[in-house]
Design an enzyme around this catalytic site. Structure first.
Site, PDB file in Angstrom:
ATOM      1  N   ARG A  94       0.965  -0.939   0.397  1.00  0.00           N
ATOM      2  CA  ARG A  94      -0.171   0.039  -0.572  1.00  0.00           C
ATOM      3  C   ARG A  94       0.779   0.886  -0.046  1.00  0.00           C
ATOM      4  O   ARG A  94       0.465   1.988  -0.721  1.00  0.00           O
ATOM      5  CB  ARG A  94      -0.752  -0.186   1.348  1.00  0.00           C
ATOM      6  CG  ARG A  94      -1.934   0.872   0.901  1.00  0.00           C
ATOM      7  CD  ARG A  94      -2.816   1.246   2.321  1.00  0.00           C
ATOM      8  NE  ARG A  94      -4.045   1.651   2.584  1.00  0.00           N
ATOM      9  CZ  ARG A  94      -4.293   2.418   3.073  1.00  0.00           C
ATOM     10  NH1 ARG A  94      -3.825   2.716   4.651  1.00  0.00           N
ATOM     11  NH2 ARG A  94      -4.972   3.850   2.566  1.00  0.00           N
ATOM     12  N   HIS A  98       0.334   4.425  -2.740  1.00  0.00           N
ATOM     13  CA  HIS A  98       0.314   5.656  -2.284  1.00  0.00           C
ATOM     14  C   HIS A  98       1.145   6.086  -2.473  1.00  0.00           C
ATOM     15  O   HIS A  98       1.211   8.144  -2.832  1.00  0.00           O
ATOM     16  CB  HIS A  98       0.365   5.169  -0.511  1.00  0.00           C
ATOM     17  CG  HIS A  98      -1.239   5.189  -0.778  1.00  0.00           C
ATOM     18  ND1 HIS A  98      -2.351   5.927   0.569  1.00  0.00           N
ATOM     19  CD2 HIS A  98      -2.116   4.700  -0.775  1.00  0.00           C
ATOM     20  CE1 HIS A  98      -3.696   6.052   0.909  1.00  0.00           C
ATOM     21  NE2 HIS A  98      -3.471   3.936   0.157  1.00  0.00           N
ATOM     22  N   SER A 108       8.922   9.868  -2.006  1.00  0.00           N
ATOM     23  CA  SER A 108       8.140  11.364  -1.497  1.00  0.00           C
ATOM     24  C   SER A 108       7.269  10.778  -0.496  1.00  0.00           C
ATOM     25  O   SER A 108       7.194  11.628   0.790  1.00  0.00           O
ATOM     26  CB  SER A 108       7.296  12.666  -2.336  1.00  0.00           C
ATOM     27  OG  SER A 108       6.885  11.507  -2.903  1.00  0.00           O
ATOM     28  N   ASN A 128      -3.208   9.233   4.072  1.00  0.00           N
ATOM     29  CA  ASN A 128      -2.052   8.602   4.924  1.00  0.00           C
ATOM     30  C   ASN A 128      -2.231   8.862   6.096  1.00  0.00           C
ATOM     31  O   ASN A 128      -1.308   7.571   6.161  1.00  0.00           O
ATOM     32  CB  ASN A 128      -0.789   9.307   3.938  1.00  0.00           C
ATOM     33  CG  ASN A 128      -0.438   9.378   2.161  1.00  0.00           C
ATOM     34  OD1 ASN A 128      -1.643   8.226   1.848  1.00  0.00           O
ATOM     35  ND2 ASN A 128      -0.159   9.672   2.161  1.00  0.00           N
ATOM     36  N   PRO A 198      -7.210   7.088  -4.198  1.00  0.00           N
ATOM     37  CA  PRO A 198      -9.085   6.930  -4.204  1.00  0.00           C
ATOM     38  C   PRO A 198      -9.760   6.314  -3.237  1.00  0.00           C
ATOM     39  O   PRO A 198      -9.320   6.471  -1.912  1.00  0.00           O
ATOM     40  CB  PRO A 198      -8.944   5.227  -5.116  1.00  0.00           C
ATOM     41  CG  PRO A 198      -7.296   4.522  -4.992  1.00  0.00           C
ATOM     42  CD  PRO A 198      -6.546   6.439  -4.863  1.00  0.00           C
ATOM     43  N   HIS A 228      -6.155  -6.219  -2.490  1.00  0.00           N
ATOM     44  CA  HIS A 228      -7.086  -6.256  -0.904  1.00  0.00           C
ATOM     45  C   HIS A 228      -7.350  -7.761  -1.191  1.00  0.00           C
ATOM     46  O   HIS A 228      -8.325  -7.873  -0.171  1.00  0.00           O
ATOM     47  CB  HIS A 228      -8.083  -5.181  -1.364  1.00  0.00           C
ATOM     48  CG  HIS A 228      -8.066  -3.993  -1.652  1.00  0.00           C
ATOM     49  ND1 HIS A 228      -8.576  -2.799  -1.472  1.00  0.00           N
ATOM     50  CD2 HIS A 228      -7.180  -3.357  -0.867  1.00  0.00           C
ATOM     51  CE1 HIS A 228      -8.501  -1.345  -1.201  1.00  0.00           C
ATOM     52  NE2 HIS A 228      -7.308  -1.799  -1.368  1.00  0.00           N
ATOM     53  N   THR A 229      -6.462  -8.690  -2.029  1.00  0.00           N
ATOM     54  CA  THR A 229      -6.778  -9.643  -1.232  1.00  0.00           C
ATOM     55  C   THR A 229      -6.188  -9.987   0.343  1.00  0.00           C
ATOM     56  O   THR A 229      -6.084 -10.967   0.847  1.00  0.00           O
ATOM     57  CB  THR A 229      -5.933 -11.093  -2.261  1.00  0.00           C
ATOM     58  OG1 THR A 229      -6.319 -12.407  -1.923  1.00  0.00           O
ATOM     59  CG2 THR A 229      -4.579 -11.195  -1.951  1.00  0.00           C
TER      60      THR A 229
END
Ligand code: HEM
Length: 349
Positions: A94, A98, A108, A128, A198, A228-229
């Site tokens: 993730r 991001h 960054s 975040n 999103p 997302h598993t």
């Protein structure tokens, strides 16, 4: 059914000391913009991305001469960290997502807000706040080890991409080659985050628009959402589905009643523990497999944005296909990660 409560709050502002400490090895890098944040690329690779400059290519053997043991070094950190804290896997993947969606894959996301500055860095943006500390820790440890063996050579952005791949594989997913040669950015602004990340209530149209703006397709959207598993989401991300879906004062009809009941027990409409999380995949929350897609078909999607992929006629056929074909998902995921890992890195000066 598993539910997990996170008891400690991550200390987002105190991580990554080793990243900023590498500045002394970078004699030609200058830090003129006092309101910005200095994450120095250890190879003097911290450049601003320019849209007018020549194309830039990544390659698998980018460090073949300068740091041939790079992948083993990062691998020793990820395998140890995975044993000690398996949540590091989803956390790091993730983190890469991001990072890449905001200003390209330039690390960054790792830059800390300068103490006393009014301008917040990306990691301090609202969207975040729930990035787990284990992802940051992984990159911090790997960067420190790589610096000790190959000082001033490897960018943090490349280490993040390698670590994410390692975790996909360690959790049971595909192994794929990572192309390298990203430059680290030195600009990180929280204000750039909201319209680039999103939200859990996004429609397919909204998700698609954002992915398209990054050069990613409808197929990439469905395939990358397969991340997302594994991993977890906080109650606030889906609580409206449980009690008052889109203002209807009813639960989301597209959630399985057993899942609804279980989630309601952990996530009350009001006054719940804000640290409570639920697994994306109730059966194998730490395994990278293709169960995500089968779950969507069974109305077991956790976020509205996930379940929407099964409800939309444009994305449903691919969801159905990936749910029955793990091999295809793994191949497509590896390819889509390469695409996502290249966002914004080909235009450096
Ligand atoms: C397509 C639109 C997407 C939306 C709306 C979305 C949204 C979210 C949300 C709301 C969470 C839960 C955060 C929390 O409560 O802590 C989450 C977690 C996660 N997301 Fe996404 N995401 C999307 C795409 C992606 C992509 C493309 C990837 C990676 C390729 C990804 C990887 C993950 C992972 C692994 C987690 C679990 C993190 C953990 O357990 O620490 N997501 N996402």
């Amino acid at each position: 059914m598993y539910f997990f409560t996170v008891l400690s709050c991550p200390a987002y502002t105190t991580i990554m000391p080793s990243l900023s400490s590498s500045s002394s090895s970078c004699s030609t890098c200058t830090f003129l913009l006092s309101f910005l944040f200095a994450l120095t690329a250890s190879n003097c690779a911290a450049r601003e991305i320019s849209s007018t400059s020549s194309p830039r290519q990544l390659s698998v053997d980018y460090y073949a001469k300068t740091c041939p043991q790079l992948e083993q070094l990062v691998g020793s950190v990820t395998s140890q960290q995975f044993k000690e804290a398996p949540v590091s896997g989803p956390a790091t993947i993730r983190l890469l997502f991001h990072d890449c969606f905001v200003q390209g894959c330039d690390a960054s996301i790792l830059i800390s807000t300068t103490p006393g500055s009014e301008v917040l860095a990306e990691k301090d943006a609202e969207d975040n706040q729930d990035l787990r500390v284990e992802g940051f820790q992984t990159i911090s440890k790997a960067k420190a080890l790589v610096e000790s063996k190959c000082p001033g050579v490897v960018s943090s952005a490349d280490i993040l991409a390698i670590a994410a791949r390692d975790y996909v594989h360690l959790a049971g997913g595909p192994y794929y080659q990572v192309k390298k040669g990203r430059w680290d950015g030195k600009i990180s602004m929280a204000s750039r985050v909201p319209y680039n990340i999103p939200r859990a209530n996004f429609t397919v149209d909204q998700q698609l628009k954002l992915f398209n703006s990054k050069g990613l397709t409808l197929e990439d959207l469905v395939v990358l959402s397969g991340a997302h598993t594994f991993g977890f989401a906080h109650c606030k991300q889906f609580v409206s589905r449980l009690y008052n879906y889109r203002g209807s004062k009813q639960p989301d009809p597209d959630m399985d009643p057993r899942l609804l009941k279980a989630l309601r027990m952990s996530c009350p409409q009001f006054g719940g523990n804000s640290d409570t999380v639920a697994p994306f995949d109730v059966t194998t929350p730490f395994v990278f497999d293709h169960a995500y897609y089968g779950n969507l078909e069974a109305k077991l999607g956790l976020l509205a944005s996930d379940q929407a992929l099964f409800l939309d006629p444009r994305t449903k056929p691919l969801v159905l296909q990936l749910g029955t074909d793990k091999h295809k998902f793994f191949q497509a995921f590896a390819a889509a990660m390469e695409k996502m890992g290249s966002i914004g890195v080909e235009r450096g000066t």
